[in-house]
Design an enzyme around this catalytic site. Structure first.
Site, mmCIF file in Angstrom:
data_model
loop_
_atom_site.group_PDB
_atom_site.id
_atom_site.type_symbol
_atom_site.label_atom_id
_atom_site.label_comp_id
_atom_site.label_asym_id
_atom_site.label_seq_id
_atom_site.Cartn_x
_atom_site.Cartn_y
_atom_site.Cartn_z
ATOM 1 N N ALA A 197 1.654 10.472 -5.098
ATOM 2 C CA ALA A 197 0.464 10.128 -5.819
ATOM 3 C C ALA A 197 -0.069 11.116 -6.742
ATOM 4 O O ALA A 197 0.025 12.324 -6.732
ATOM 5 C CB ALA A 197 -0.883 9.752 -4.868
ATOM 6 N N ALA A 204 -2.837 13.553 -5.615
ATOM 7 C CA ALA A 204 -2.095 14.422 -4.590
ATOM 8 C C ALA A 204 -1.326 15.601 -5.651
ATOM 9 O O ALA A 204 -1.825 16.782 -5.445
ATOM 10 C CB ALA A 204 -1.188 13.933 -3.870
ATOM 11 N N TYR A 246 8.672 8.159 4.120
ATOM 12 C CA TYR A 246 7.658 8.748 4.920
ATOM 13 C C TYR A 246 8.291 8.856 6.185
ATOM 14 O O TYR A 246 7.765 10.126 6.700
ATOM 15 C CB TYR A 246 6.629 7.539 4.986
ATOM 16 C CG TYR A 246 6.025 7.213 3.349
ATOM 17 C CD1 TYR A 246 6.217 8.012 2.336
ATOM 18 C CD2 TYR A 246 5.521 5.880 3.421
ATOM 19 C CE1 TYR A 246 5.850 7.562 1.149
ATOM 20 C CE2 TYR A 246 4.881 5.714 2.089
ATOM 21 C CZ TYR A 246 5.072 6.591 0.783
ATOM 22 O OH TYR A 246 4.836 6.102 -0.290
ATOM 23 N N LEU A 282 -2.052 7.678 0.249
ATOM 24 C CA LEU A 282 -1.362 6.328 -0.143
ATOM 25 C C LEU A 282 -2.735 5.267 -0.313
ATOM 26 O O LEU A 282 -3.925 5.843 -0.199
ATOM 27 C CB LEU A 282 -0.806 5.722 1.195
ATOM 28 C CG LEU A 282 0.231 6.591 1.664
ATOM 29 C CD1 LEU A 282 0.989 5.886 2.638
ATOM 30 C CD2 LEU A 282 1.646 6.689 0.613
ATOM 31 N N HIS A 290 -4.069 3.382 4.886
ATOM 32 C CA HIS A 290 -4.467 4.758 5.543
ATOM 33 C C HIS A 290 -4.358 4.590 6.844
ATOM 34 O O HIS A 290 -3.976 5.711 7.617
ATOM 35 C CB HIS A 290 -5.736 5.028 5.050
ATOM 36 C CG HIS A 290 -5.977 5.304 3.689
ATOM 37 N ND1 HIS A 290 -6.988 5.549 2.981
ATOM 38 C CD2 HIS A 290 -4.982 5.636 2.836
ATOM 39 C CE1 HIS A 290 -6.826 5.896 1.631
ATOM 40 N NE2 HIS A 290 -5.666 5.914 1.507
ATOM 41 N N LYS A 328 -10.017 9.512 1.708
ATOM 42 C CA LYS A 328 -11.114 8.465 1.968
ATOM 43 C C LYS A 328 -10.839 7.220 0.932
ATOM 44 O O LYS A 328 -10.262 7.165 0.070
ATOM 45 C CB LYS A 328 -12.429 9.016 1.738
ATOM 46 C CG LYS A 328 -12.555 9.797 0.408
ATOM 47 C CD LYS A 328 -12.659 8.794 -0.624
ATOM 48 C CE LYS A 328 -12.444 9.380 -2.285
ATOM 49 N NZ LYS A 328 -12.149 8.259 -3.088
ATOM 50 N N ARG A 342 -7.282 0.689 -7.679
ATOM 51 C CA ARG A 342 -8.847 0.761 -7.382
ATOM 52 C C ARG A 342 -9.221 -0.922 -7.849
ATOM 53 O O ARG A 342 -10.444 -1.052 -7.584
ATOM 54 C CB ARG A 342 -9.568 1.775 -8.191
ATOM 55 C CG ARG A 342 -9.000 3.294 -7.481
ATOM 56 C CD ARG A 342 -9.702 4.470 -8.563
ATOM 57 N NE ARG A 342 -9.341 5.683 -8.030
ATOM 58 C CZ ARG A 342 -8.153 5.957 -8.012
ATOM 59 N NH1 ARG A 342 -7.071 5.412 -8.679
ATOM 60 N NH2 ARG A 342 -7.899 7.371 -7.432
ATOM 61 N N ASP A 396 -14.135 3.433 -2.952
ATOM 62 C CA ASP A 396 -13.497 4.627 -3.630
ATOM 63 C C ASP A 396 -14.605 5.852 -3.803
ATOM 64 O O ASP A 396 -14.539 6.714 -3.716
ATOM 65 C CB ASP A 396 -13.211 4.198 -5.212
ATOM 66 C CG ASP A 396 -12.592 5.500 -5.841
ATOM 67 O OD1 ASP A 396 -11.716 6.051 -5.297
ATOM 68 O OD2 ASP A 396 -12.802 5.591 -7.025
#
Length: 323
Positions: A13, A16, A59, A75, A80, A98, A166, A178
């Site tokens: 991501a 990340a 993964y 992710l 999650h 989160k 999002r 978010d």
């Protein structure tokens, strides 16, 4: 396990790459050891600052890696819980972006698995590790501004990309999932109080995701007012208004990215004290705090029970808006 926590990251991501993987790489007592991605091109962005990382093409392969102690999960929101549970089943500590769940009840299975395994599972609510929030909590709860009257906050940015996760309901998008977690979680963390009732929930939706939320709520000792939006010019602030003073955080959520982290305390005596933290990286602090908690040196500042409480208030907001 050695004192150094060996981390793996599930997925390449952008967040990340730009923040959390770099924080793991920079943190004391942590090693960014492996990345799971099927894209060699995306992996290059991580190898640019951590050339020694191992690459896994799935993964599952990373979770099977015996040289990994903890995993970070960046992710999309709807994945999650699934991958937090899989990480714990694989014997890994897990830090999940989160919101960990999209409903408060989603947290329960992860809490139960955490307790059964004795591993650490937590949501990456990084702001509570920043000294500005530790200081704000101390000042408010020690009575530096007297009894609270109002907590008010704004957090906004402009994201109109229809392909962004999002803005997609199927990936758990929306402004409240978010950034609402920050606007709500910050008030709960600093005050130590929980909401009694939502008195107003004005939500605007586009493509079945909330893009603006204006919320007022009654807490036992104060009124809460918050606005979050994904369709407004970038802005953030957080203020605690007491009977004898006002405490303001001018850059509460993206410290030293949006602006310099700064706390301003105004008292009834007419004094103004400002504290600034221009060099603190809250993501690094979060990784280091996670490592200390894994090693049993201290409790983690943001246990899943706290994160569940934030989601419970978000659930209350959606319920109030639907009435």
């Amino acid at each position: 396990m050695t004192d150094t926590i060996r981390w793996g990251v599930l997925g390449a991501a952008e967040f990340a790459r730009n923040h959390m993987a770099r924080a793991i790489h920079a943190a004391e007592g942590a090693e960014f050891a492996a990345l799971a991605t099927s894209s060699p091109e995306k992996a290059k962005g991580f190898q640019a600052f951590a050339p020694g990382i191992r690459l896994h093409d799935s993964y599952e392969a990373l979770l099977a890696d015996p040289e990994i102690d903890a995993v970070y999960v960046p992710l999309p929101n709807h994945l999650h819980v699934e991958w937090a549970l899989k990480a714990l089943e694989a014997g890994k500590h897990v830090l999940v972006e989160k919101p960990l769940g999209l409903k408060a009840g989603d947290f329960d299975a992860v809490i139960a698995r955490r307790d059964a395994t004795g591993l650490l599972a937590a949501e990456a609510f990084m702001i509570v590790h920043h000294p500005q929030f530790q200081r704000a909590r101390q000042l408010v709860q020690d009575g530096a501004i007297g009894d609270l009257v109002l907590v008010d906050t704004v957090f906004s940015y402009d994201n109109r990309d229809g392909g962004n996760i999002r803005n997609r309901p199927e990936t758990g998008g929306g402004g409240l999932p978010d950034i609402g977690v920050y606007a709500i979680g910050s008030a709960r963390f600093v005050t130590g109080q929980e909401p009694v009732t939502i008195t107003h929930a004005g939500l605007r939706f586009e493509n079945d995701v909330d893009v603006l939320a204006q919320i007022t709520a009654d807490f036992p000792g104060f009124v809460y007012s918050g606005m979050v939006s994904m369709r407004a010019a970038p802005r953030q602030s957080l203020a605690f208004h007491g009977e004898r003073g006002v405490l303001t955080l001018t850059c509460p959520y993206n410290a030293n990215v949006f602006d310099v982290a700064s706390l301003r305390l105004e008292t009834e005596a007419g004094t103004v004290v400002t504290e600034r933290w221009p060099a603190v990286d809250q993501y690094v602090l979060q990784v280091e705090a996670f490592g200390r908690a894994v090693r049993g040196e201290e409790a983690f500042a943001c246990p899943l029970e706290f994160s569940r409480g934030t989601q419970a208030m978000i659930d209350m907001v959606f319920a109030a808006a639907s009435r």
